[in-house]
Design an enzyme around this catalytic site. Structure first.
Site, PDB file in Angstrom:
ATOM      1  N   ASP A   1     -71.338  -7.353  35.572  1.00 51.62           N
ATOM      2  CA  ASP A   1     -69.849  -6.966  35.345  1.00 51.62           C
ATOM      3  C   ASP A   1     -68.911  -7.982  35.227  1.00 51.62           C
ATOM      4  O   ASP A   1     -69.030  -8.826  36.322  1.00 51.62           O
ATOM      5  CB  ASP A   1     -69.506  -6.236  36.462  1.00 51.62           C
ATOM      6  CG  ASP A   1     -68.419  -5.148  36.306  1.00 51.62           C
ATOM      7  OD1 ASP A   1     -67.294  -5.732  35.484  1.00 51.62           O
ATOM      8  OD2 ASP A   1     -68.040  -4.205  36.586  1.00 51.62           O
TER       9      ASP A   1
ATOM     10  N   HIS B   1     -69.973  -4.234  32.546  1.00 49.87           N
ATOM     11  CA  HIS B   1     -68.796  -3.109  32.988  1.00 49.87           C
ATOM     12  C   HIS B   1     -68.864  -2.150  31.910  1.00 49.87           C
ATOM     13  O   HIS B   1     -68.958  -2.398  30.624  1.00 49.87           O
ATOM     14  CB  HIS B   1     -67.766  -3.781  33.096  1.00 49.87           C
ATOM     15  CG  HIS B   1     -66.274  -3.121  33.601  1.00 49.87           C
ATOM     16  ND1 HIS B   1     -66.089  -3.106  34.936  1.00 49.87           N
ATOM     17  CD2 HIS B   1     -65.535  -2.518  33.000  1.00 49.87           C
ATOM     18  CE1 HIS B   1     -65.077  -2.233  34.899  1.00 49.87           C
ATOM     19  NE2 HIS B   1     -64.843  -2.088  33.775  1.00 49.87           N
TER      20      HIS B   1
END
Length: 133
Positions: free
Chosen positions: A67, A98
């Site tokens: 992420d 993400h």
């Protein structure tokens, strides 16, 4: 309270959030009477770990290993602080970025999304089931 009174409802209500909403789902677990909460790749949680002591109901968290908005250092801080909390279940999804569960999104990962969504469905079925009379 309104949702809990709806005839279609089991009498329980939960929250789900993605990204900033994932952080808000974490805060709902800590600050509200939600029966359960689900956080997908919540941002900023590493700055709110002192709230964890207030979590009395179940929280499911999905973390994307790669992420770009929740770097490894933040993830390690979250995992170190929350992994042993009895009401928090955390899953880290290897190799995904993400928004891996956003179908059609740049970082969509079909298998990780399937796994996270199945876990979420099971979690909600367990924790939002009708109260026993």
């Amino acid at each position: 309270a309104h949702v809990r009174e709806m005839k279609e409802c089991t009498g329980k209500a939960g929250t789900i959030g993605y990204c900033l909403g994932g952080m808000l789902a974490y805060l709902m677990a800590a600050r509200s009477d939600a029966d359960c909460s689900v956080s997908y790749y919540g941002v900023g949680i590493e700055n709110l770990l002192e709230e964890a002591g207030n979590i009395k109901k179940q929280l499911l968290m999905h973390i994307a290993e790669k992420d770009k908005f929740v770097p490894v250092a933040a993830q390690q801080k979250i995992l170190s602080a929350l992994n042993k909390h009895k009401n928090i279940e955390i899953h880290v999804y290897p190799g995904v970025d993400h928004a891996f569960a956003r179908e059609g999104g740049q970082h969509y990962d079909k298998e990780a999304a399937r796994q996270a969504n199945a876990r979420t469905a099971d979690f909600l079925a367990t924790h939002l089931a009708r109260r026993k009379s």
